[in-house]
Design a protein around this motif. Sequence first.
Motif, mmCIF file in Angstrom:
data_model
loop_
_atom_site.group_PDB
_atom_site.id
_atom_site.type_symbol
_atom_site.label_atom_id
_atom_site.label_comp_id
_atom_site.label_asym_id
_atom_site.label_seq_id
_atom_site.Cartn_x
_atom_site.Cartn_y
_atom_site.Cartn_z
ATOM 1 N N VAL A 171 0.644 -1.178 0.075
ATOM 2 C CA VAL A 171 -0.100 0.352 0.234
ATOM 3 C C VAL A 171 0.750 1.180 0.137
ATOM 4 C CG1 VAL A 171 -1.785 0.954 1.250
ATOM 5 C CG2 VAL A 171 -2.092 -1.328 0.830
ATOM 6 N N ASP A 172 1.786 1.200 0.889
ATOM 7 C CA ASP A 172 2.378 2.036 0.715
ATOM 8 C C ASP A 172 3.210 2.790 -0.778
ATOM 9 O OD1 ASP A 172 2.553 2.564 2.999
ATOM 10 O OD2 ASP A 172 4.075 2.074 4.259
ATOM 11 N N TYR B 41 -18.452 -11.255 2.582
ATOM 12 C CA TYR B 41 -17.128 -10.864 2.510
ATOM 13 C C TYR B 41 -16.618 -8.787 3.327
ATOM 14 C CZ TYR B 41 -15.693 -15.175 0.776
ATOM 15 O OH TYR B 41 -15.347 -16.663 0.328
ATOM 16 N N THR B 42 -16.582 -8.127 2.749
ATOM 17 C CA THR B 42 -16.999 -6.979 3.311
ATOM 18 C C THR B 42 -17.780 -6.230 5.019
ATOM 19 O OG1 THR B 42 -17.702 -6.200 0.989
ATOM 20 C CG2 THR B 42 -17.376 -4.418 3.066
ATOM 21 N N ALA B 43 -18.545 -7.188 5.276
ATOM 22 C CA ALA B 43 -19.377 -7.271 6.428
ATOM 23 C C ALA B 43 -18.448 -8.121 7.293
ATOM 24 C CB ALA B 43 -20.941 -7.678 6.296
ATOM 25 N N PHE B 44 -18.144 -9.516 6.970
ATOM 26 C CA PHE B 44 -17.985 -10.057 7.590
ATOM 27 C C PHE B 44 -16.348 -10.563 7.747
ATOM 28 C CE2 PHE B 44 -22.685 -10.358 7.515
ATOM 29 C CZ PHE B 44 -23.116 -9.680 8.357
ATOM 30 N N ILE B 45 -16.105 -10.721 6.963
ATOM 31 C CA ILE B 45 -14.771 -11.774 6.667
ATOM 32 C C ILE B 45 -13.390 -10.640 6.963
ATOM 33 C CG2 ILE B 45 -13.281 -13.130 5.344
ATOM 34 C CD1 ILE B 45 -16.021 -14.379 6.510
ATOM 35 N N LYS B 46 -12.732 -10.805 7.601
ATOM 36 C CA LYS B 46 -11.098 -10.146 8.166
ATOM 37 C C LYS B 46 -10.099 -10.849 7.128
ATOM 38 C CE LYS B 46 -13.108 -7.209 11.665
ATOM 39 N NZ LYS B 46 -12.429 -6.451 13.016
ATOM 40 N N SER C 130 -0.209 -19.356 6.640
ATOM 41 C CA SER C 130 -1.408 -18.584 6.648
ATOM 42 C C SER C 130 -1.455 -17.498 5.370
ATOM 43 C CB SER C 130 -1.208 -18.058 8.172
ATOM 44 O OG SER C 130 -1.238 -18.598 9.006
ATOM 45 N N GLU C 131 0.126 -17.330 4.933
ATOM 46 C CA GLU C 131 0.420 -15.948 3.958
ATOM 47 C C GLU C 131 -0.092 -17.011 2.396
ATOM 48 O OE1 GLU C 131 1.018 -13.001 3.910
ATOM 49 O OE2 GLU C 131 1.351 -12.838 6.258
ATOM 50 N N ILE C 132 0.495 -18.077 2.733
ATOM 51 C CA ILE C 132 0.395 -18.531 1.131
ATOM 52 C C ILE C 132 -2.095 -19.076 1.488
ATOM 53 C CG2 ILE C 132 0.448 -20.672 0.244
ATOM 54 C CD1 ILE C 132 3.007 -21.232 1.376
ATOM 55 N N SER C 133 -1.817 -18.984 2.050
ATOM 56 C CA SER C 133 -3.835 -19.331 2.049
ATOM 57 C C SER C 133 -4.097 -17.954 1.851
ATOM 58 C CB SER C 133 -4.192 -19.402 3.617
ATOM 59 O OG SER C 133 -4.135 -20.603 3.942
ATOM 60 N N LYS C 134 -4.100 -16.602 2.144
ATOM 61 C CA LYS C 134 -4.437 -15.186 1.830
ATOM 62 C C LYS C 134 -4.396 -15.036 -0.029
ATOM 63 C CE LYS C 134 -2.459 -12.961 5.793
ATOM 64 N NZ LYS C 134 -2.274 -12.189 6.368
ATOM 65 N N SER C 135 -5.131 -14.398 -0.572
ATOM 66 C CA SER C 135 -4.953 -13.824 -1.992
ATOM 67 C C SER C 135 -4.474 -12.042 -1.963
ATOM 68 C CB SER C 135 -6.656 -13.418 -2.574
ATOM 69 O OG SER C 135 -6.889 -12.483 -3.574
ATOM 70 N N GLY C 136 -4.015 -12.107 -2.536
ATOM 71 C CA GLY C 136 -2.526 -11.312 -3.142
ATOM 72 C C GLY C 136 -3.663 -9.699 -2.710
ATOM 73 N N ILE C 137 -4.666 -9.730 -4.041
ATOM 74 C CA ILE C 137 -5.513 -8.757 -3.266
ATOM 75 C C ILE C 137 -6.124 -8.052 -2.713
ATOM 76 C CG2 ILE C 137 -7.562 -7.997 -6.000
ATOM 77 C CD1 ILE C 137 -6.249 -9.653 -7.775
ATOM 78 N N TYR C 138 -6.785 -9.288 -2.461
ATOM 79 C CA TYR C 138 -7.764 -8.997 -1.202
ATOM 80 C C TYR C 138 -6.847 -8.664 0.181
ATOM 81 C CZ TYR C 138 -11.962 -9.974 1.767
ATOM 82 O OH TYR C 138 -12.931 -9.924 2.691
ATOM 83 N N SER C 139 -5.861 -9.009 0.158
ATOM 84 C CA SER C 139 -5.092 -8.473 0.896
ATOM 85 C C SER C 139 -4.709 -6.997 1.276
ATOM 86 C CB SER C 139 -3.646 -9.151 0.932
ATOM 87 O OG SER C 139 -3.846 -11.071 1.741
ATOM 88 N N PHE C 140 -3.878 -6.712 -0.436
ATOM 89 C CA PHE C 140 -3.516 -6.007 -0.765
ATOM 90 C C PHE C 140 -5.039 -4.466 -0.250
ATOM 91 C CE2 PHE C 140 -4.050 -1.149 -3.275
ATOM 92 C CZ PHE C 140 -2.739 -1.446 -3.082
ATOM 93 N N ALA D 142 -7.251 -5.221 2.425
ATOM 94 C CA ALA D 142 -7.562 -5.323 3.652
ATOM 95 C C ALA D 142 -6.496 -4.594 3.833
ATOM 96 C CB ALA D 142 -7.497 -6.808 3.808
ATOM 97 N N ALA D 143 -5.202 -4.633 3.584
ATOM 98 C CA ALA D 143 -4.217 -3.018 4.358
ATOM 99 C C ALA D 143 -4.516 -1.981 3.936
ATOM 100 C CB ALA D 143 -2.377 -3.801 3.703
ATOM 101 N N PHE D 144 -5.195 -1.897 3.253
ATOM 102 C CA PHE D 144 -5.727 -0.569 2.596
ATOM 103 C C PHE D 144 -7.073 0.026 3.265
ATOM 104 C CE2 PHE D 144 -7.821 2.957 0.043
ATOM 105 C CZ PHE D 144 -6.389 3.646 -0.267
#
Length: 652
Positions: free
Chosen positions: A124-125, A194-199, A212-222, A224-226
Amino acid sequence: MLKRFYFAGRFSLLFIFCSWFLITSFLIRLSLFTWQSQDVSWHVFDVTRTFLVGLFFDVGTVSYAAIPALLYYTFFPNKWIGSWADKILVWFFTTLTIFILIFAFFAEFTFWEEFRSRFNFIAVDYLIYTHEVVSNIQESYPLPLLIGGVGILTAAVLFLFYKRGAFSETFSFTAKWHQRLIIFGGFLFVAFLYTAFIKNTVAEWSSNRYNSEISKSGIYSFFAAFRNNQMKYDEFYTSVENDKAFKMVRQKLQQPNSKFTSTDFSVHRTITDSAATAEKKNVVFILVESLSGSFLKEFGNQNNITPFLDSLAQKSVFFSNLYATGTRTVRGMEAVTLCIPPTPGQSIVKRPENANLYTVNSVFQNKGYVSNFFYGGDGYFDNMNAYFGGNGFNIYDRGRGSVLSDAIKTTRNNIADNEVTFENAWGICDEDIFNKMLKVADTYHSQNKPFFNFVMTTSNHRPYTYPSGKIDIPSGTGRDGAVKYTDFALRELFRKAKQKPWFKNTVFVIIADHCASSAGKDEIDVANYHIPAMIVNLPENLNQKIDKQCSQIDLFPTFFSLMHWSYDSDFFGKDVFDPTFEQRALVGTYRKLTLMKQNKVMILSDQKKQNFYSYDVKDNSLKPLPMDRSFLDETISWYQTADYLFTNKLLK
């Protein structure tokens, strides 16, 4: 085949796009799992969960990605389906979407190579500072080949869609309103869930961080961090009563020569040195980019890439057991200037209202010093100019212009082109920034003004390029060369400085901002916070190796003690030579907050979670321990009070 499905036809292209996205995401996850095969957990349950959780987040991601197309397909009139306008719009935006996604998939691999993580706060930075990042990509990777490859893959995917008949069906079939609304509502409902309930933290299910990291979706994680770039401590972390937290921290900071000046929620105190006279030496402080302790021969490295620093370790006050507070340059800056534990979310360097804080520069200015900040790139990056300018430093960088803002009353000086011999994406080479610092030091010495020069280096950073012919490792070939060049530049700095009339009355303080890498399989990879630090050019009788476990935040309080300075302090750091100093290190990420005492490690996580471990140095791993309430309360107290003081503007 798509005609067999009731809701195919007009939505055929959308359905095949979603299928392609899920399959591609699975292949990326499989590739990362294979890449990290030596570190992931191969237990059948862990492997299965890694991919199932991954699929779960991929479904959420594609539901978001599909919304623009859904809006178009739902509300575009039937009578214009198959028209030239329809075909142009569908082909163009489908091509653009696939191109962007394939580029993002490539970026995931390069990001993983650097950080061993899916997209996070760092990504994000980086999006904000497009000039530095794009230039870095251009210098690190064959960009024409990369773009060409993305283009070829995009064409291949479009051809696959075309051969499957997705385009022809999309342009040939109309859809009734109830069909459109059912599909649109279905996707929108999934996106809402997903927006309301899934972090994104749902993906952090494993004690093995890589799973855990490989479980994530990169775009979703981006994204979420934003959304979560700042985090209020009391909302996300376990807390105690503020009076209890401050009482505990004040007990830890108490020392025989200090006196607290307030009974309120404060750590402000007066520190008095009993020496008859205080030293007033010039100070050159060098924050070295990504200098892991593991690079030094002093800590076992056999590649001989830091010969000069290893020599300085033998003739300085050398901290052999010191830890960085974080994994970013701005965290290192925060730690050494504010002497404060890392607060959750953004570094204070990047936060609003971070001017006029009580920093180490407040001490220097009270002693009559002129303070200068040197950076070889544009100090706009990571908000450095605003932070240092807002806290009393004159700025020397490669940015253009002399005004920082109306609120910042300081001078910004551009490093001229004729002062530069080599420059890459991140700035001028270390030799050039050191030469600029030497010129400024000469100026203030001629005016009989003591100076505090803070230098941030850049050469030890991807793309690892530096002037040719300086060392025996070719430029741009890897990290070892960049480290060795930085070491060479430091040698040249000292060679030139020794010829200056001000050298004998100048102390050099050298420390890393953070390690070159930070990720490991555990929540916190302790070894990847271990950095070197040294205070050079003191009287020989002061030279020694300090093996006490300590932190970046302790560096300047220790230095002030060596100078025999009396001063006011809002610092959480402490003089390591004080007999009451209790060994500990405070380290973290933007979400994990850690207290380490010897081999015991307490980690606070958001969602008000915490884990307690023993640290095994031999295999660099954390072993779970039963919870220790007193240890937990101490950990909470350090971080809760630091966050409280900044949030309530009590560090001003």
